[in-house]
Motif scaffolding. Structure first.
Motif, PDB file in Angstrom:
ATOM      1  N   LEU A 204       0.653  -1.349   0.410  1.00  0.00           N
ATOM      2  CA  LEU A 204      -0.145  -0.006  -0.084  1.00  0.00           C
ATOM      3  C   LEU A 204       0.603   0.924  -0.091  1.00  0.00           C
ATOM      4  CD1 LEU A 204      -3.252   1.400   0.518  1.00  0.00           C
ATOM      5  CD2 LEU A 204      -2.859   0.783   2.407  1.00  0.00           C
ATOM      6  N   LEU A 205       0.398   1.868  -1.221  1.00  0.00           N
ATOM      7  CA  LEU A 205       1.277   3.715  -1.165  1.00  0.00           C
ATOM      8  C   LEU A 205       0.036   4.472  -1.025  1.00  0.00           C
ATOM      9  CD1 LEU A 205       4.030   5.154  -1.207  1.00  0.00           C
ATOM     10  CD2 LEU A 205       3.819   4.521  -3.823  1.00  0.00           C
ATOM     11  N   ALA A 206      -0.396   5.688  -0.662  1.00  0.00           N
ATOM     12  CA  ALA A 206       0.009   6.574   0.050  1.00  0.00           C
ATOM     13  C   ALA A 206       0.726   8.153   0.023  1.00  0.00           C
ATOM     14  CB  ALA A 206      -0.818   6.988   0.556  1.00  0.00           C
ATOM     15  N   ALA A 207       0.032   8.717  -1.075  1.00  0.00           N
ATOM     16  CA  ALA A 207       0.397  10.133  -1.566  1.00  0.00           C
ATOM     17  C   ALA A 207      -0.619  11.594  -1.525  1.00  0.00           C
ATOM     18  CB  ALA A 207       0.672   9.707  -3.137  1.00  0.00           C
ATOM     19  N   ARG A 208       0.240  12.156  -0.430  1.00  0.00           N
ATOM     20  CA  ARG A 208      -0.213  13.011  -0.120  1.00  0.00           C
ATOM     21  C   ARG A 208       0.089  14.476  -0.705  1.00  0.00           C
ATOM     22  NH1 ARG A 208      -3.284  14.195   4.100  1.00  0.00           N
ATOM     23  NH2 ARG A 208      -4.726  12.721   3.954  1.00  0.00           N
ATOM     24  N   PHE A 209      -1.325  14.784  -1.748  1.00  0.00           N
ATOM     25  CA  PHE A 209      -1.043  15.963  -2.585  1.00  0.00           C
ATOM     26  C   PHE A 209      -0.915  17.436  -2.651  1.00  0.00           C
ATOM     27  CE2 PHE A 209      -2.390  12.767  -6.302  1.00  0.00           C
ATOM     28  CZ  PHE A 209      -1.586  12.472  -6.103  1.00  0.00           C
ATOM     29  N   ASP A 210       0.187  18.117  -1.942  1.00  0.00           N
ATOM     30  CA  ASP A 210       0.372  19.596  -1.491  1.00  0.00           C
ATOM     31  C   ASP A 210       0.613  20.228  -2.007  1.00  0.00           C
ATOM     32  OD1 ASP A 210      -0.041  18.573   1.345  1.00  0.00           O
ATOM     33  OD2 ASP A 210       2.274  18.306   1.678  1.00  0.00           O
ATOM     34  N   GLY A 211       1.104  20.053  -3.874  1.00  0.00           N
ATOM     35  CA  GLY A 211       1.320  20.551  -4.510  1.00  0.00           C
ATOM     36  C   GLY A 211       2.272  22.056  -4.245  1.00  0.00           C
ATOM     37  N   ILE A 212       3.062  22.457  -5.310  1.00  0.00           N
ATOM     38  CA  ILE A 212       3.747  24.337  -4.857  1.00  0.00           C
ATOM     39  C   ILE A 212       2.263  25.686  -5.693  1.00  0.00           C
ATOM     40  CG2 ILE A 212       5.835  25.509  -5.612  1.00  0.00           C
ATOM     41  CD1 ILE A 212       7.323  23.143  -5.859  1.00  0.00           C
ATOM     42  N   ALA A 213       2.248  26.459  -4.951  1.00  0.00           N
ATOM     43  CA  ALA A 213       1.643  27.863  -5.636  1.00  0.00           C
ATOM     44  C   ALA A 213       1.896  27.936  -6.832  1.00  0.00           C
ATOM     45  CB  ALA A 213       1.165  27.934  -4.150  1.00  0.00           C
ATOM     46  N   PRO A 214       1.205  28.145  -7.678  1.00  0.00           N
ATOM     47  CA  PRO A 214       2.265  29.453  -8.751  1.00  0.00           C
ATOM     48  C   PRO A 214       2.870  30.387  -8.074  1.00  0.00           C
ATOM     49  CG  PRO A 214       0.172  28.828  -9.564  1.00  0.00           C
ATOM     50  CD  PRO A 214      -0.169  28.452  -7.731  1.00  0.00           C
ATOM     51  N   SER A 215       2.821  31.285  -6.980  1.00  0.00           N
ATOM     52  CA  SER A 215       3.075  32.534  -6.166  1.00  0.00           C
ATOM     53  C   SER A 215       4.177  32.019  -6.460  1.00  0.00           C
ATOM     54  CB  SER A 215       1.918  33.390  -5.293  1.00  0.00           C
ATOM     55  OG  SER A 215       1.650  32.006  -4.145  1.00  0.00           O
ATOM     56  N   ASP A 216       4.714  30.945  -5.811  1.00  0.00           N
ATOM     57  CA  ASP A 216       6.746  30.349  -5.239  1.00  0.00           C
ATOM     58  C   ASP A 216       6.958  29.840  -6.109  1.00  0.00           C
ATOM     59  OD1 ASP A 216       5.242  31.071  -2.594  1.00  0.00           O
ATOM     60  OD2 ASP A 216       4.617  29.185  -2.045  1.00  0.00           O
ATOM     61  N   VAL A 217       6.543  30.491  -7.522  1.00  0.00           N
ATOM     62  CA  VAL A 217       7.122  29.151  -8.735  1.00  0.00           C
ATOM     63  C   VAL A 217       7.877  30.998  -9.506  1.00  0.00           C
ATOM     64  CG1 VAL A 217       7.328  27.675 -10.530  1.00  0.00           C
ATOM     65  CG2 VAL A 217       6.525  27.037  -8.388  1.00  0.00           C
ATOM     66  N   ALA A 218       9.093  30.271  -9.954  1.00  0.00           N
ATOM     67  CA  ALA A 218       9.598  31.435 -10.820  1.00  0.00           C
ATOM     68  C   ALA A 218      10.361  30.370 -11.243  1.00  0.00           C
ATOM     69  CB  ALA A 218      10.549  32.954 -10.378  1.00  0.00           C
ATOM     70  N   TYR A 219      10.201  31.145 -13.412  1.00  0.00           N
ATOM     71  CA  TYR A 219      10.280  30.395 -13.977  1.00  0.00           C
ATOM     72  C   TYR A 219       9.810  31.378 -15.788  1.00  0.00           C
ATOM     73  CZ  TYR A 219      11.090  26.483 -17.606  1.00  0.00           C
ATOM     74  OH  TYR A 219      10.998  25.222 -18.378  1.00  0.00           O
ATOM     75  N   TRP A 220      12.382  31.268 -15.990  1.00  0.00           N
ATOM     76  CA  TRP A 220      12.305  32.019 -16.978  1.00  0.00           C
ATOM     77  C   TRP A 220      13.542  31.421 -18.359  1.00  0.00           C
ATOM     78  CZ3 TRP A 220      13.980  33.095 -11.645  1.00  0.00           C
ATOM     79  CH2 TRP A 220      13.418  34.396 -11.524  1.00  0.00           C
ATOM     80  N   PHE A 221      13.383  31.555 -19.352  1.00  0.00           N
ATOM     81  CA  PHE A 221      13.734  31.223 -20.397  1.00  0.00           C
ATOM     82  C   PHE A 221      15.646  32.086 -21.128  1.00  0.00           C
ATOM     83  CE2 PHE A 221       9.641  28.745 -21.467  1.00  0.00           C
ATOM     84  CZ  PHE A 221      10.651  27.796 -21.472  1.00  0.00           C
ATOM     85  N   LEU A 222      16.418  31.421 -21.157  1.00  0.00           N
ATOM     86  CA  LEU A 222      17.853  31.913 -20.922  1.00  0.00           C
ATOM     87  C   LEU A 222      18.520  31.562 -22.114  1.00  0.00           C
ATOM     88  CD1 LEU A 222      19.480  32.014 -17.309  1.00  0.00           C
ATOM     89  CD2 LEU A 222      17.571  33.449 -18.447  1.00  0.00           C
ATOM     90  N   GLU A 223      18.578  32.753 -23.083  1.00  0.00           N
ATOM     91  CA  GLU A 223      19.205  32.511 -24.304  1.00  0.00           C
ATOM     92  C   GLU A 223      20.614  31.980 -23.855  1.00  0.00           C
ATOM     93  OE1 GLU A 223      17.970  31.717 -27.820  1.00  0.00           O
ATOM     94  OE2 GLU A 223      16.049  32.141 -26.643  1.00  0.00           O
TER      95      GLU A 223
END
Length: 707
Positions: free
Chosen positions: A575-594
């Motif tokens: 038996l394997l149980a996983a509680r999804f807490d997730g990461i809020a969008p406000s706590d994520v910063a994402y960029w593309f760099l050439e």
């Protein structure tokens, strides 16, 4: 008084020992007639002259065929018995099941109604201290049979030793001491070092215990000697070393039980029991020292003691002690082998399963594993949680057909393969495809089911692929439990089939339950009935904590296992149980760099702004330095845009991805080198760091404490 072994006559079939006709039915002497005349039976009168029936009388066709052997007598009810007027038909009574009580040494009246000290078969006065010969051979046989059955019922070492003690005391001895080798050799192992015997267990009759009616009844106890020790355990050595060539070694080498009155035993007992035991051990033939020999070697010794107020052992009791010692030693030998096999099975199963679960970002995990039975603790069920790049986590539950050592070995190979494939960051359906190929390489009959899911806490999505496994159940935050619709797929090992993956929402606060079929299927219910019961159990448990609070994860696993009834344990359960807490969008910063020379400077500015927005300005200097070093290494070799992502959870995590599959390695830069110090700084300043290969390149990440 020492009891001398003598030969006793066996009871005649069909005759009760208390029957007054017992002396008449005993085997006649060689010079006596086979059947006494009525005159002899009535009063010892002289019979009329004539030839004896067995010598001079003619034997016609109606004459009885008399057996005058030493162990036979004519049973009642035969034609010969009917022709004798003094013999009556009589129905035999069943023999008693317990060992009859013994007479006292002084020939006093017995509570069973026999005349004072007289033998009930002969009506004569026995010699002082002589035991009554009634059924002694049969009693010993019944006792040995019952004792060996009790010893054989034991499965482990303690049960066998306890069975020996409980069977011996008080029926055969007042006290028993069991010594075993320390450590006990297993199988064909050759023990190294000296032979050590350790007291494993001792048992005795309490002084105030009433033993009347069971086994060998005690005689009236004399007044104890003030100088004689009464507690044997107070002077008994817990451990002794058997000296090569010593008296104890000679007795153990002889294997046969011996009385304590022999010269070897008199010298061996103090060596075994310790100094001062001479005054506590009864003298003469009231002590038996019996070596315990297994299949290969002597593994211990047993000491049987009788108090001075009891009848002494006789020669037949040595045979009884030998039988008890032999059965106990062989049982102990097998118990040690079984214990080793159980230990190997437990270690195999434990090492095949994860010792601890990881703590990935945005998800909490709990697990349970139950074997099919306590006597077979190995099986083919397994579970795993594997951290993946980008803060994702792979959740795996599988079930190999059967629950044996072979199933556990195959399970270990498949689990290792799944971990390797997960490290390559392959899609779930590709992982199952390669597992199917691996199972076919292991053999044509290697079948297994598997569920492989990948959870992304940033996007709050989960991707699931199934290979013939029961569907997972998702418990929502409001208390609603649903069975997820995933393609069933074919089991692993079939070959030539494609696997399909589906992507589903994984909202924050929801709990995903992955399990094997042992939880929902048994001989009492089919698999879909069990899945419905599981769904109802999860929903009922969630109602207890309210719609806004999910149930505790560990308690939820225990509640799920409580749904199993007494007859529902037919297979292993993972038996394997996983509680999804997730990461809020406000706590994520994402960029593309050439991939340009200005990329490291731009990465420092973007990281500084994000930290200022989150209130983490204290980490700006460290983050800017480490981000600049990692981005510089990525831009130097990348041909496509480089990704930079910052995650704010309980720690600050930075991830830099590029399209180059080669993983960087930490090395010591020389004094003349212009580069090669970037990862050295990351290793010194970061809480953790690592690099993971992707299907499109790699990701280098590091974590810093927020405080």
């Amino acid at each position: 008084m020492t009891e001398h072994p003598i030969s006793y006559g066996r009871p005649q079939p069909g005759v009760e020992p208390t029957d007054p006709r017992g002396p008449l039915l005993r085997t006649p002497a060689p010079d006596a007639p086979a059947f006494p005349s009525p005159v002899q039976a009535r009063g010892g009168e002289v019979p009329p002259s004539g030839p004896a029936p067995d010598t001079a009388a003619p034997r016609g066709k109606d004459a009885p065929d008399v057996d005058t052997g030493p162990e036979h007598a004519q049973p009642p009810g035969t034609p010969a018995a009917r022709t004798q007027p003094h013999v009556q038909e009589h129905r035999p009574r069943p023999a008693p099941e317990v060992i009859p009580a013994q007479p006292d040494a002084g020939g006093q009246a017995r509570p069973d109604g026999a005349p004072g000290g007289q033998e009930r078969r002969t009506g004569q006065q026995p010699a002082p201290g002589r035991p009554t010969p009634m059924r002694r051979d049969g009693d010993r046989l019944r006792f040995v049979g019952a004792a060996t059955r009790r010893i054989a019922r034991g499965l482990d070492l303690d049960e066998i030793v306890m069975g020996l003690c409980r069977a011996t005391v008080p029926t055969f001895a007042d006290t028993i001491l069991v010594y075993l080798r320390d450590p006990l050799p297993v199988g064909d192992e050759r023990p190294a070092g000296p032979l050590l015997l350790r007291l494993r267990r001792t048992d005795r009759i309490p002084v105030d215990r009433d033993t009347e009616g069971g086994g060998f009844a005690p005689l009236p106890q004399p007044a104890p000697d003030p100088g004689e020790p009464t507690d044997l355990s107070a002077i008994t050595a817990e451990q002794c070393e058997v000296r090569p060539g010593g008296a104890l070694a000679e007795v153990l080498r002889g294997v046969r039980p011996v009385f304590a009155d022999g010269p070897d035993a008199r010298a061996a007992l103090p060596e075994l029991l310790g100094a001062g035991s001479e005054s506590a051990v009864p003298g003469g033939q009231r002590t038996i020292l019996a070596p315990l020999r297994g299949r290969r070697r002597v593994i211990g010794a047993a000491v049987f003691l009788r108090r001075p107020d009891r009848l002494a052992f006789d020669a037949d009791d040595l045979l009884v002690a030998a039988q008890l010692a032999t059965h106990s030693a062989l049982g102990i030998d097998k118990a040690v082998l079984y214990g080793r096999e159980a230990y190997i099975a437990d270690e195999l199963q434990r090492t095949m399963l994860p010792e601890t679960l990881p703590r990935p970002t945005g998800v909490r995990l709990a697990s349970r594993y139950l074997p099919a039975a306590e006597t077979a603790r190995v099986g083919g069920d397994w579970y795993d949680a594997i951290p993946l790049p980008g803060s994702r986590v792979a959740l795996v539950v599988g079930d190999v057909m059967g629950h044996s050592m072979t199933s556990a070995a195959i399970m270990g190979q498949l689990r290792t393969t799944a971990q390797t494939l997960a490290g390559l960051d392959l899609p779930p359906q590709e992982v199952l495809h390669h597992l199917d190929e691996q199972a076919q390489r292991l053999g044509t009959d290697r079948m297994a089911t598997c569920m492989y899911a990948v959870y992304d806490p940033v996007s709050h999505r989960i991707t699931i692929a199934n290979a013939g496994h029961p569907p997972p159940v998702l418990l929502h935050l409001g208390g609603r439990a649903e069975v997820l619709r995933v393609p069933p797929g074919a089991p692993i090992g079939v070959g030539g089939v494609d696997f399909e993956a589906v992507e589903l929402d994984a909202p924050a606060g929801a709990t995903l339950l992955l399990y094997t079929d042992g939880l929902v299927e048994s001989r009492l219910r089919d698999v879909w009935t069990g899945i419905e019961q599981l769904r109802e159990k999860l929903a009922a448990t969630a109602q207890l904590t309210g719609p806004d609070h999910p149930p505790p994860l560990e308690a939820l696993c225990d509640e799920v296992l409580d749904m199993l009834g007494p007859g529902d344990r037919d297979d292993d359960i993972a038996l394997l149980a996983a509680r999804f807490d997730g990461i809020a969008p406000s706590d994520v910063a994402y960029w593309f760099l050439e991939p340009e020379e200005t990329a490291p400077g731009r990465a420092r500015r973007l990281a500084r702004r994000a930290l200022a927005r989150w209130g983490l300005e204290d980490l700006s200097d460290s983050v800017e330095l480490l981000v600049s070093e990692v981005v510089t290494n990525a831009v130097r070799y990348a041909s496509r845009p480089v990704t930079l992502r910052l995650l704010r959870t309980d720690v600050l995590r930075c991830e830099v991805g590029d399209d180059v599959p080669q993983l960087p390695r930490l090395r010591q830069a020389r004094a003349t080198d212009e580069g090669g110090r970037g990862l050295y700084l990351v290793n010194k300043m970061a809480r953790r760091w690592g690099a993971t290969r992707l299907s499109t390149g790699k990701v280098v990440w590091f974590e810093l404490h927020r405080s």
